[in-house]
Design a protein around this motif. Structure first.
Motif, PDB file in Angstrom:
ATOM      1  N   VAL A   1     -18.812  26.484 -13.415  1.00 34.45           N
ATOM      2  CA  VAL A   1     -18.419  27.412 -12.518  1.00 34.45           C
ATOM      3  C   VAL A   1     -19.391  28.574 -12.877  1.00 34.45           C
ATOM      4  O   VAL A   1     -19.832  28.981 -13.390  1.00 34.45           O
ATOM      5  N   VAL A   2     -19.783  28.962 -11.320  1.00 36.82           N
ATOM      6  CA  VAL A   2     -20.491  30.315 -11.215  1.00 36.82           C
ATOM      7  C   VAL A   2     -19.642  31.436 -11.027  1.00 36.82           C
ATOM      8  O   VAL A   2     -18.610  31.409 -10.096  1.00 36.82           O
ATOM      9  N   PRO A   3     -19.653  32.298 -12.206  1.00 34.83           N
ATOM     10  CA  PRO A   3     -18.864  33.504 -12.172  1.00 34.83           C
ATOM     11  C   PRO A   3     -18.913  34.342 -10.687  1.00 34.83           C
ATOM     12  O   PRO A   3     -20.053  34.695 -10.462  1.00 34.83           O
ATOM     13  N   LYS A   4     -17.761  34.906 -10.540  1.00 38.57           N
ATOM     14  CA  LYS A   4     -17.848  35.520  -9.050  1.00 38.57           C
ATOM     15  C   LYS A   4     -17.005  36.600  -9.258  1.00 38.57           C
ATOM     16  O   LYS A   4     -15.739  36.670  -9.786  1.00 38.57           O
ATOM     17  N   GLY A   5     -17.155  37.777  -8.483  1.00 39.71           N
ATOM     18  CA  GLY A   5     -16.249  39.026  -8.471  1.00 39.71           C
ATOM     19  C   GLY A   5     -15.144  38.683  -7.608  1.00 39.71           C
ATOM     20  O   GLY A   5     -14.064  39.024  -7.869  1.00 39.71           O
ATOM     21  N   THR A   6     -15.245  37.866  -6.608  1.00 42.26           N
ATOM     22  CA  THR A   6     -14.520  37.377  -5.754  1.00 42.26           C
ATOM     23  C   THR A   6     -14.560  35.883  -5.224  1.00 42.26           C
ATOM     24  O   THR A   6     -15.729  35.572  -5.065  1.00 42.26           O
ATOM     25  N   GLY A   7     -13.270  35.356  -5.284  1.00 44.63           N
ATOM     26  CA  GLY A   7     -13.762  33.827  -4.596  1.00 44.63           C
ATOM     27  C   GLY A   7     -13.903  32.712  -5.861  1.00 44.63           C
ATOM     28  O   GLY A   7     -13.936  33.192  -7.065  1.00 44.63           O
ATOM     29  N   LYS A   8     -14.196  31.621  -5.367  1.00 45.87           N
ATOM     30  CA  LYS A   8     -14.454  30.393  -6.513  1.00 45.87           C
ATOM     31  C   LYS A   8     -15.576  29.656  -6.124  1.00 45.87           C
ATOM     32  O   LYS A   8     -15.616  29.576  -4.870  1.00 45.87           O
ATOM     33  N   GLN A   9     -16.628  29.486  -7.317  1.00 43.52           N
ATOM     34  CA  GLN A   9     -17.838  28.559  -6.834  1.00 43.52           C
ATOM     35  C   GLN A   9     -17.767  27.564  -8.089  1.00 43.52           C
ATOM     36  O   GLN A   9     -18.023  28.145  -9.149  1.00 43.52           O
ATOM     37  N   VAL A  10     -17.826  26.296  -7.801  1.00 41.01           N
ATOM     38  CA  VAL A  10     -18.068  25.417  -8.870  1.00 41.01           C
ATOM     39  C   VAL A  10     -19.164  24.660  -8.401  1.00 41.01           C
ATOM     40  O   VAL A  10     -19.232  23.888  -7.055  1.00 41.01           O
ATOM     41  N   VAL A  11     -20.450  24.345  -9.169  1.00 42.28           N
ATOM     42  CA  VAL A  11     -21.548  23.470  -8.655  1.00 42.28           C
ATOM     43  C   VAL A  11     -21.573  22.224  -9.338  1.00 42.28           C
ATOM     44  O   VAL A  11     -21.494  22.491 -10.597  1.00 42.28           O
ATOM     45  N   PRO A  12     -21.738  21.165  -8.870  1.00 43.57           N
ATOM     46  CA  PRO A  12     -21.915  19.969  -9.437  1.00 43.57           C
ATOM     47  C   PRO A  12     -23.300  19.986 -10.280  1.00 43.57           C
ATOM     48  O   PRO A  12     -24.187  20.591  -9.763  1.00 43.57           O
ATOM     49  N   LEU A  13     -23.429  19.358 -11.518  1.00 45.36           N
ATOM     50  CA  LEU A  13     -24.582  19.354 -12.052  1.00 45.36           C
ATOM     51  C   LEU A  13     -25.326  18.061 -12.286  1.00 45.36           C
ATOM     52  O   LEU A  13     -24.643  17.080 -12.264  1.00 45.36           O
ATOM     53  N   ASP A  14     -26.628  17.879 -12.462  1.00 43.03           N
ATOM     54  CA  ASP A  14     -27.347  16.796 -12.231  1.00 43.03           C
ATOM     55  C   ASP A  14     -27.251  16.009 -13.840  1.00 43.03           C
ATOM     56  O   ASP A  14     -26.975  16.916 -14.722  1.00 43.03           O
ATOM     57  N   GLU A  15     -27.786  14.868 -14.073  1.00 44.76           N
ATOM     58  CA  GLU A  15     -28.087  14.595 -15.338  1.00 44.76           C
ATOM     59  C   GLU A  15     -28.653  15.295 -16.461  1.00 44.76           C
ATOM     60  O   GLU A  15     -28.274  15.253 -17.632  1.00 44.76           O
TER      61      GLU A  15
END
Ligand SMILES: C[S@@+](CC[C@H](N)C(=O)[O-])C[C@H]1O[C@@H](n2cnc3c(N)ncnc32)[C@H](O)[C@@H]1O
Length: 189
Positions: free
Chosen positions: A165-179
């Protein structure tokens, strides 16, 4: 938590259906706030699967153990046993002693669901109240772990996650991670 003696959380009692959400949240709270392991009763296999699934996606290390009998866990624990109960000594009065014990060895945190047998009060090295008011095992666990780790758990690193999860003041963001645990280029969900 990384770099310190083990902290395990033992959940006593589970009524399938009725306690599913509470037991799941005991495990998720233990994981998120720095414990290394949760031990659940055998009736709680559903919550155990959910906690393992979250750990697989959001990272660990964190172990989920299902036991038929909790008594040997308490009896044979090689460090201090802390039983969270509204009848116990105030957490603010004993936290420094528990932290000192944790510098020397593992800590087992015991939580009830229904009435807790007296043998647990008897065996515990510390019966600890997070206030002496009735509330929830999840709230009690969260406050206790934060006092035990003095906030360091909030900055812990997660291994083997497949997303972050990328912390955000507003909204949601989740980034996939590589190995290797790095962000996959430009990826968002
Ligand atoms: C809903 S309570 C039920 C307690 C039960 N009536 C008994 O007498 O043990 C479930 C669990 O939440 C935790 N808990 C509730 N209030 C607490 C408090 N003030 N401090 C610490 N833990 C608490 C205890 O672990 C307790 O076993």
């Amino acid at each position: 938590m990384q770099g310190s003696s083990e902290v395990a959380v033992l959940r006593l009692g589970h009524r399938p259906g009725r306690d599913d959400r509470m037991t799941t949240h005991v495990g998720l709270t233990a994981r998120a706030l720095g414990a290394d392991r949760v031990v659940l009763p055998e009736e709680a296999s559903g919550p155990a699967d959910t906690i393992r699934d979250i750990t697989g996606r959001f990272g660990g290390p964190f172990e989920v153990e299902v036991r038929e009998d909790w008594r040997p866990v308490i009896r044979d624990w090689p460090g201090v046993v802390v039983h969270l109960t509204m009848y116990g000594l105030p957490v603010q009065a004993v936290e420094a002693d528990v932290r000192a014990d944790h510098r020397d060895g593992p800590v087992l945190v015991v939580l009830g669901a229904e009435k807790v047998p007296f043998e647990v009060y008897d065996r515990a090295d510390y019966n600890v109240g997070v206030t002496n008011q009735p509330h929830s095992e999840i709230a009690g666990l969260a406050v206790f772990l934060d006092r035990l780790f003095e906030g360091r758990e909030l900055d812990r690193e997660w291994e083997d996650a497949d997303r972050r999860v990328v912390p955000k003041g507003t909204g949601k963001q989740v980034v996939p991670l590589d190995e290797e645990g790095g962000d996959e280029a430009g990826g968002t969900e």
